[in-house]
Motif scaffolding. Structure first.
Motif, mmCIF file in Angstrom:
data_model
loop_
_atom_site.group_PDB
_atom_site.id
_atom_site.type_symbol
_atom_site.label_atom_id
_atom_site.label_comp_id
_atom_site.label_asym_id
_atom_site.label_seq_id
_atom_site.Cartn_x
_atom_site.Cartn_y
_atom_site.Cartn_z
ATOM 1 N N ASP A 37 -7.671 -8.753 1.665
ATOM 2 C CA ASP A 37 -6.651 -7.775 1.269
ATOM 3 C C ASP A 37 -5.499 -8.457 0.533
ATOM 4 O O ASP A 37 -4.928 -7.904 -0.406
ATOM 5 C CB ASP A 37 -6.123 -7.044 2.504
ATOM 6 N N HIS A 38 -5.153 -9.655 1.006
ATOM 7 C CA HIS A 38 -4.107 -10.434 0.344
ATOM 8 C C HIS A 38 -4.489 -10.705 -1.112
ATOM 9 O O HIS A 38 -3.702 -10.462 -2.031
ATOM 10 C CB HIS A 38 -3.914 -11.750 1.119
ATOM 11 N N LEU A 39 -5.705 -11.178 -1.322
ATOM 12 C CA LEU A 39 -6.123 -11.560 -2.664
ATOM 13 C C LEU A 39 -6.303 -10.372 -3.596
ATOM 14 O O LEU A 39 -6.202 -10.507 -4.816
ATOM 15 C CB LEU A 39 -7.431 -12.361 -2.604
ATOM 16 N N SER A 40 -6.548 -9.194 -3.021
ATOM 17 C CA SER A 40 -6.779 -8.002 -3.846
ATOM 18 C C SER A 40 -5.538 -7.125 -3.975
ATOM 19 O O SER A 40 -5.615 -6.010 -4.494
ATOM 20 C CB SER A 40 -7.930 -7.176 -3.259
ATOM 21 N N ALA A 41 -4.379 -7.629 -3.513
ATOM 22 C CA ALA A 41 -3.152 -6.840 -3.565
ATOM 23 C C ALA A 41 -2.811 -6.443 -4.995
ATOM 24 O O ALA A 41 -2.924 -7.249 -5.922
ATOM 25 C CB ALA A 41 -2.000 -7.622 -2.949
ATOM 26 N N ASP A 42 -2.398 -5.201 -5.172
ATOM 27 C CA ASP A 42 -2.026 -4.699 -6.493
ATOM 28 C C ASP A 42 -0.773 -5.428 -6.988
ATOM 29 O O ASP A 42 0.254 -5.462 -6.303
ATOM 30 C CB ASP A 42 -1.764 -3.201 -6.418
ATOM 31 N N ALA A 43 -0.863 -6.021 -8.162
ATOM 32 C CA ALA A 43 0.215 -6.861 -8.694
ATOM 33 C C ALA A 43 1.506 -6.077 -8.903
ATOM 34 O O ALA A 43 2.599 -6.561 -8.591
ATOM 35 C CB ALA A 43 -0.229 -7.514 -9.994
ATOM 36 N N GLU A 44 1.404 -4.867 -9.416
ATOM 37 C CA GLU A 44 2.611 -4.076 -9.685
ATOM 38 C C GLU A 44 3.290 -3.663 -8.389
ATOM 39 O O GLU A 44 4.523 -3.755 -8.261
ATOM 40 C CB GLU A 44 2.250 -2.848 -10.516
ATOM 41 N N ALA A 45 2.496 -3.208 -7.418
ATOM 42 C CA ALA A 45 3.063 -2.801 -6.137
ATOM 43 C C ALA A 45 3.677 -3.999 -5.421
ATOM 44 O O ALA A 45 4.722 -3.882 -4.764
ATOM 45 C CB ALA A 45 1.988 -2.150 -5.271
ATOM 46 N N LEU A 46 3.031 -5.152 -5.540
ATOM 47 C CA LEU A 46 3.562 -6.372 -4.934
ATOM 48 C C LEU A 46 4.899 -6.739 -5.558
ATOM 49 O O LEU A 46 5.848 -7.120 -4.863
ATOM 50 C CB LEU A 46 2.559 -7.509 -5.109
ATOM 51 N N SER A 47 5.001 -6.592 -6.860
ATOM 52 C CA SER A 47 6.251 -6.901 -7.553
ATOM 53 C C SER A 47 7.378 -5.989 -7.080
ATOM 54 O O SER A 47 8.508 -6.444 -6.871
ATOM 55 C CB SER A 47 6.051 -6.758 -9.061
ATOM 56 N N TYR A 48 7.071 -4.711 -6.879
ATOM 57 C CA TYR A 48 8.077 -3.772 -6.367
ATOM 58 C C TYR A 48 8.532 -4.166 -4.971
ATOM 59 O O TYR A 48 9.725 -4.112 -4.638
ATOM 60 C CB TYR A 48 7.529 -2.354 -6.357
ATOM 61 N N ALA A 49 7.574 -4.554 -4.122
ATOM 62 C CA ALA A 49 7.915 -4.937 -2.742
ATOM 63 C C ALA A 49 8.808 -6.170 -2.729
ATOM 64 O O ALA A 49 9.791 -6.239 -1.977
ATOM 65 C CB ALA A 49 6.639 -5.191 -1.946
ATOM 66 N N LEU A 50 8.494 -7.139 -3.571
ATOM 67 C CA LEU A 50 9.331 -8.335 -3.649
ATOM 68 C C LEU A 50 10.702 -8.003 -4.225
ATOM 69 O O LEU A 50 11.706 -8.617 -3.860
ATOM 70 C CB LEU A 50 8.641 -9.395 -4.500
ATOM 71 N N GLY A 51 10.746 -7.027 -5.109
ATOM 72 C CA GLY A 51 12.032 -6.576 -5.631
ATOM 73 C C GLY A 51 12.923 -6.042 -4.536
ATOM 74 O O GLY A 51 14.140 -6.263 -4.538
ATOM 75 N N ASP A 52 12.319 -5.334 -3.574
ATOM 76 C CA ASP A 52 13.093 -4.857 -2.423
ATOM 77 C C ASP A 52 13.610 -6.023 -1.592
ATOM 78 O O ASP A 52 14.747 -6.011 -1.109
ATOM 79 C CB ASP A 52 12.229 -3.940 -1.552
ATOM 80 N N LEU A 53 12.770 -7.059 -1.429
ATOM 81 C CA LEU A 53 13.206 -8.233 -0.669
ATOM 82 C C LEU A 53 14.372 -8.937 -1.351
ATOM 83 O O LEU A 53 15.240 -9.501 -0.688
ATOM 84 C CB LEU A 53 12.048 -9.221 -0.521
ATOM 85 N N ALA A 90 0.811 -1.216 0.000
ATOM 86 C CA ALA A 90 0.000 0.000 0.000
ATOM 87 C C ALA A 90 0.846 1.269 0.000
ATOM 88 O O ALA A 90 0.321 2.382 -0.140
ATOM 89 C CB ALA A 90 -0.938 0.012 1.199
ATOM 90 N N GLY A 91 2.168 1.118 0.154
ATOM 91 C CA GLY A 91 3.060 2.272 0.161
ATOM 92 C C GLY A 91 3.190 2.938 1.504
ATOM 93 O O GLY A 91 3.741 4.037 1.610
ATOM 94 N N ASP A 92 2.716 2.282 2.568
ATOM 95 C CA ASP A 92 2.732 2.892 3.900
ATOM 96 C C ASP A 92 3.965 2.526 4.711
ATOM 97 O O ASP A 92 4.165 3.077 5.805
ATOM 98 C CB ASP A 92 1.480 2.463 4.683
#
Length: 316
Positions: free
Chosen positions: A131-147, A60-62
């Motif tokens: 919320d898990h199932l509705s997670a934004d795919a692009e934002a999720l990809s960015y978060a995993l990129g950080d991981l 969510a960017g928070d």
């Protein structure tokens, strides 16, 4: 970063598989973490950890995804004495070919003995499955990129529901189908694994992990039912949740050794699909459970050795 999603039905041991595989991968010198996508239970409950910040917040960017990651310390010092005694007694009286003998007493594992293996990084997922199932795919990809800046491998426990529904599947390197010998569990694993391959183009099912296997368990029967090659077999034993992760707390135990072999199999995976066709090529004519069955990868069993087919699969 390689991402492995653990699929299968409820009660098949998905959470234990995800946690122990992560610990075993770290024991194999890989920087691995486990993502607990559903915080209503599962990994967080086993390790008794809570999260102030989650992957949901990061998507969510928070918050940063690093803030959603907790380094959980592992210790063999405070394991329940009664649980350990029951476990060792069960092993000592077990006469099956792959679990013979008592587990020897050993000193607790420490960071000095095994660098970087006395902790397991756990990424908190979402408090709410919706919320898990509705997670934004692009934002999720960015978060995993950080991981991926910190970890080589991420093992995902998708929580209480089909893995095929999770947006994390879109980032997966492969899917592990987990089952027990129970027929209903096999059907659930098959349904979830094939749905994963169908729903996400390019996502491969690595193979099936069989939990709570007994000496008389026919691996070929189970791989036929699930429709996937055998990737790992974890024997049935007397461990409790308090002893998890056994890949750390009970080194040398049959279950711990099985998770080590599973980690090796994942690391050796060549990227091809582990799904079998309607007429599995890995099956030869013979009665169910007999030693003429192969081990799920098309190879024939050895003529030598004792303890039955499962014992050979487990390297005994």
């Amino acid at each position: 970063m390689e991402v492995y999603v653990v699929a299968g039905g409820g009660g098949s041991g998905r959470t234990a598989t995800a946690l122990n595989l992560t610990v075993a991968l770290r024991g194999a010198s890989r920087y691995a973490a486990v993502l607990d996508a559903d915080l209503s239970g599962n990994v967080a409950s086993l390790l008794d950890v809570t999260f102030d910040t989650t992957m949901g917040d990061a998507v969510a960017g928070d918050a940063s995804v690093r803030a959603a990651t907790v380094e959980c310390g592992l210790s063999a010092d405070d394991l329940p004495a009664d649980d350990l005694a029951d476990y060792r007694e069960a092993l000592a009286v077990d006469r099956t070919g792959f679990r013979t003998g008592a587990v020897e007493e050993s000193d607790p594992v420490t960071a000095e003995d095994e660098p970087d293996t006395d902790t397991v990084p756990v990424v908190g997922g979402w408090h709410d499955r919706a919320d898990h199932l509705s997670a934004d795919a692009e934002a999720l990809s960015y978060a995993l990129g950080d991981l991926s800046m910190a970890y080589e491998v991420l093992v995902v426990d998708v929580g209480n529901g089909p893995a095929a529904e999770s947006p994390l599947l879109g980032e997966a390197t492969g899917v592990l189908a987990v089952t027990t010998p129970d027929r209903a569990a096999c059907e659930a694993a098959k349904e979830d694994a094939t749905a994963c391959a169908r729903e996400r183009d390019g996502v491969q099912v690595v193979g099936v992990v069989i939990n709570r296997a007994g000496e008389d368990t026919s691996i070929s029967d189970l791989t036929d039912r699930v429709g996937a090659k055998a990737l790992g077999v974890v024997p049935e034993d007397a461990r409790t949740a308090a002893l998890e992760p056994v890949a750390f707390t009970l080194p040398g135990s049959p279950a711990a050794a099985a998770y080590e072999r599973l980690a090796d199999a994942v690391l050796d995976w060549d990227g091809t699909s582990g799904l079998l066709g309607p007429t599995p090529a890995n099956r030869r004519d013979g009665p169910a459970g007999s030693d003429v069955a192969t081990d799920g990868d098309g190879s024939e069993p050895d003529e030598e050795g004792s303890g039955g087919f499962l014992s050979r699969f487990l390297g005994r």
